[in-house]
Design a protein around this motif. Structure first.
Motif, mmCIF file in Angstrom:
data_model
loop_
_atom_site.group_PDB
_atom_site.id
_atom_site.type_symbol
_atom_site.label_atom_id
_atom_site.label_comp_id
_atom_site.label_asym_id
_atom_site.label_seq_id
_atom_site.Cartn_x
_atom_site.Cartn_y
_atom_site.Cartn_z
ATOM 1 N N ASP A 183 -1.661 19.010 -8.944
ATOM 2 C CA ASP A 183 -2.387 17.741 -8.788
ATOM 3 C C ASP A 183 -3.340 17.810 -7.598
ATOM 4 O OD1 ASP A 183 -0.929 16.524 -10.843
ATOM 5 O OD2 ASP A 183 0.555 15.670 -9.471
ATOM 6 N N VAL A 184 -2.820 18.312 -6.473
ATOM 7 C CA VAL A 184 -3.608 18.355 -5.241
ATOM 8 C C VAL A 184 -4.763 19.347 -5.369
ATOM 9 C CG1 VAL A 184 -3.530 18.849 -2.761
ATOM 10 C CG2 VAL A 184 -1.633 17.619 -3.834
ATOM 11 N N LEU A 185 -4.476 20.521 -5.932
ATOM 12 C CA LEU A 185 -5.547 21.528 -6.108
ATOM 13 C C LEU A 185 -6.665 21.020 -7.007
ATOM 14 C CD1 LEU A 185 -3.413 24.789 -6.420
ATOM 15 C CD2 LEU A 185 -4.900 24.150 -4.510
ATOM 16 N N LYS A 186 -6.286 20.342 -8.078
ATOM 17 C CA LYS A 186 -7.297 19.768 -8.977
ATOM 18 C C LYS A 186 -8.135 18.730 -8.264
ATOM 19 C CE LYS A 186 -5.171 20.421 -13.537
ATOM 20 N NZ LYS A 186 -4.297 19.791 -14.535
ATOM 21 N N GLY A 187 -7.476 17.859 -7.516
ATOM 22 C CA GLY A 187 -8.179 16.818 -6.769
ATOM 23 C C GLY A 187 -9.097 17.378 -5.704
ATOM 24 N N ALA A 188 -8.642 18.446 -5.049
ATOM 25 C CA ALA A 188 -9.441 19.043 -3.972
ATOM 26 C C ALA A 188 -10.669 19.767 -4.505
ATOM 27 C CB ALA A 188 -8.586 20.020 -3.186
ATOM 28 N N SER A 189 -10.556 20.355 -5.697
ATOM 29 C CA SER A 189 -11.692 21.107 -6.250
ATOM 30 C C SER A 189 -12.675 20.210 -6.997
ATOM 31 C CB SER A 189 -11.199 22.212 -7.176
ATOM 32 O OG SER A 189 -10.546 21.648 -8.302
ATOM 33 N N ALA A 190 -12.274 18.955 -7.236
ATOM 34 C CA ALA A 190 -13.123 18.029 -7.989
ATOM 35 C C ALA A 190 -14.260 17.454 -7.129
ATOM 36 C CB ALA A 190 -12.291 16.886 -8.564
ATOM 37 N N GLN A 191 -14.175 17.655 -5.829
ATOM 38 C CA GLN A 191 -15.198 17.087 -4.914
ATOM 39 C C GLN A 191 -16.519 17.810 -5.042
ATOM 40 O OE1 GLN A 191 -14.607 14.322 -2.800
ATOM 41 N NE2 GLN A 191 -12.869 14.237 -4.170
ATOM 42 N N GLU B 285 -11.191 27.177 1.980
ATOM 43 C CA GLU B 285 -12.403 27.436 1.197
ATOM 44 C C GLU B 285 -13.323 26.223 1.152
ATOM 45 O OE1 GLU B 285 -10.857 28.748 -2.583
ATOM 46 O OE2 GLU B 285 -10.028 30.565 -1.667
ATOM 47 N N THR B 286 -12.754 25.025 1.194
ATOM 48 C CA THR B 286 -13.574 23.807 1.106
ATOM 49 C C THR B 286 -13.913 23.236 2.484
ATOM 50 O OG1 THR B 286 -11.568 22.458 0.830
ATOM 51 C CG2 THR B 286 -12.692 23.178 -1.189
ATOM 52 N N GLY B 287 -13.491 23.914 3.545
ATOM 53 C CA GLY B 287 -13.832 23.474 4.897
ATOM 54 C C GLY B 287 -13.088 22.248 5.378
ATOM 55 N N ARG B 288 -11.983 21.930 4.702
ATOM 56 C CA ARG B 288 -11.181 20.775 5.135
ATOM 57 C C ARG B 288 -10.292 21.174 6.318
ATOM 58 N NH1 ARG B 288 -11.255 19.927 -0.654
ATOM 59 N NH2 ARG B 288 -11.808 17.773 -1.162
ATOM 60 N N PRO B 289 -9.868 20.192 7.116
ATOM 61 C CA PRO B 289 -9.037 20.500 8.283
ATOM 62 C C PRO B 289 -7.617 20.939 7.908
ATOM 63 C CG PRO B 289 -9.505 18.125 8.162
ATOM 64 C CD PRO B 289 -10.257 18.770 7.051
ATOM 65 N N VAL B 290 -7.137 21.926 8.649
ATOM 66 C CA VAL B 290 -5.775 22.435 8.462
ATOM 67 C C VAL B 290 -5.041 22.350 9.800
ATOM 68 C CG1 VAL B 290 -4.329 24.382 7.755
ATOM 69 C CG2 VAL B 290 -6.553 24.020 6.651
ATOM 70 N N VAL B 291 -3.823 21.820 9.747
ATOM 71 C CA VAL B 291 -2.969 21.717 10.937
ATOM 72 C C VAL B 291 -1.762 22.619 10.722
ATOM 73 C CG1 VAL B 291 -1.601 20.172 12.384
ATOM 74 C CG2 VAL B 291 -3.687 19.316 11.269
ATOM 75 N N PHE B 292 -1.533 23.543 11.644
ATOM 76 C CA PHE B 292 -0.359 24.414 11.602
ATOM 77 C C PHE B 292 0.628 23.920 12.645
ATOM 78 C CE2 PHE B 292 -3.782 27.129 9.968
ATOM 79 C CZ PHE B 292 -3.197 27.604 8.796
ATOM 80 N N VAL B 293 1.828 23.558 12.188
ATOM 81 C CA VAL B 293 2.853 23.000 13.072
ATOM 82 C C VAL B 293 3.994 24.001 13.206
ATOM 83 C CG1 VAL B 293 4.433 21.065 13.453
ATOM 84 C CG2 VAL B 293 2.265 20.683 12.235
ATOM 85 N N ARG B 294 4.423 24.233 14.453
ATOM 86 C CA ARG B 294 5.539 25.154 14.704
ATOM 87 C C ARG B 294 6.644 24.424 15.446
ATOM 88 N NH1 ARG B 294 4.062 29.636 18.696
ATOM 89 N NH2 ARG B 294 4.952 28.175 20.203
ATOM 90 N N HIS B 295 7.873 24.632 14.980
ATOM 91 C CA HIS B 295 9.033 24.019 15.645
ATOM 92 C C HIS B 295 9.564 24.966 16.716
ATOM 93 C CE1 HIS B 295 12.204 20.971 15.856
ATOM 94 N NE2 HIS B 295 12.989 21.988 16.171
ATOM 95 N N ASP B 296 9.538 24.511 17.963
ATOM 96 C CA ASP B 296 10.095 25.262 19.083
ATOM 97 C C ASP B 296 11.429 24.626 19.448
ATOM 98 O OD1 ASP B 296 7.800 26.794 19.084
ATOM 99 O OD2 ASP B 296 6.908 25.838 20.841
ATOM 100 N N SER B 297 12.521 25.181 18.920
ATOM 101 C CA SER B 297 13.832 24.558 19.126
ATOM 102 C C SER B 297 14.265 24.666 20.580
ATOM 103 C CB SER B 297 14.877 25.222 18.232
ATOM 104 O OG SER B 297 16.151 24.663 18.514
ATOM 105 N N PRO B 298 14.732 23.555 21.158
ATOM 106 C CA PRO B 298 15.230 23.592 22.535
ATOM 107 C C PRO B 298 16.658 24.144 22.632
ATOM 108 C CG PRO B 298 15.324 21.343 21.695
ATOM 109 C CD PRO B 298 14.697 22.189 20.612
ATOM 110 N N ARG B 299 17.305 24.388 21.481
ATOM 111 C CA ARG B 299 18.696 24.853 21.483
ATOM 112 C C ARG B 299 18.774 26.378 21.597
ATOM 113 N NH1 ARG B 299 19.913 21.328 16.715
ATOM 114 N NH2 ARG B 299 19.649 23.310 15.666
ATOM 115 N N ALA B 300 19.466 26.855 22.598
ATOM 116 C CA ALA B 300 19.654 28.303 22.770
ATOM 117 C C ALA B 300 20.372 28.865 21.551
ATOM 118 C CB ALA B 300 20.457 28.580 24.034
ATOM 119 N N GLY B 301 19.887 29.982 21.049
ATOM 120 C CA GLY B 301 20.520 30.623 19.895
ATOM 121 C C GLY B 301 20.023 30.119 18.559
#
Length: 195
Positions: free
Chosen positions: A187-195, A44-60
């Motif tokens: 804490d984080v939500l309050k800080g982010a909306s205070a800008q 909503e505030t246009g800040r950058p979002v990084v989505f990280v996915r773990h691709d496990s090299p272990r079969a199973g």
């Protein structure tokens, strides 16, 4: 608490495979709701979002690429691409999001990002490792402890720790060692909306 206008939210490994019984007992049933609230606030505030996915090299592995468990949980997948700010998708096969593709550090520095918030799974594994590396690389790292969870774990010498004990140990190590500031989602939500 001040949240930078371009602070990034790094959402780590919120994948379906972590719902499998394989992992054992987890803590913090509120984690998903808090993660969702933070993604929404960032988008909503246009800040950058990084989505990280773990691709496990272990079969199973529950997180093996090409399996249902590798996919993001629905509430995360539904939010991808919905923000007005920059978005990055990183895949990794180790604990730190800084050792993934594409290069997270280069992307953050290229965008002038000096502060980021870590959320996701697991508190004492990929989240903690990413936070430690972020601190070492000079970032101001925020670690909202209630926007993540982990599982009970067995270690050496017959030692075991509950998810709660591991969470507390991570919080004390990161905060006490000045790798990151351990905070709450509120804490984080309050800080982010205070800008």
């Amino acid at each position: 608490m001040e949240i930078n206008e371009n602070a990034a939210l790094v959402v780590i490994d919120v994948q379906k495979g972590f719902d499998q019984e394989f992992w054992g007992r987890r803590n913090n049933p509120e984690a998903e709701a808090n993660i969702a609230a933070l993604i929404d606030a960032w988008q909503e505030t246009g800040r950058p979002v990084v989505f990280v996915r773990h691709d496990s090299p272990r079969a199973g592995s529950p997180l093996e690429p090409g399996t249902e468990g590798n996919a993001f949980k629905d509430f995360v997948e539904e939010r991808r691409g919905k923000g007005s700010g920059p978005e990055l998708f990183v895949t990794k096969s180790v604990n730190s999001a800084f050792y993934g593709e594409p290069d997270l550090d280069a992307w953050l520095k290229g965008a002038g990002v000096e502060q980021f918030v870590v959320v996701g799974i697991q508190t004492n594994m990929c989240n903690e490792t990413t936070a430690r590396m972020g601190g070492n690389l000079g970032y101001d790292v925020l670690f909202p402890l209630d926007a993540m969870h982990t599982f009970d774990l067995a270690g050496p010498f017959g030692w075991t720790q509950t998810a709660e004990e591991l969470t507390r140990a991570t919080a004390v190590s990161l905060h006490g060692g000045r790798f990151a500031r351990v905070v709450s989602t509120e804490d984080v939500l309050k800080g982010a909306s205070a800008q």
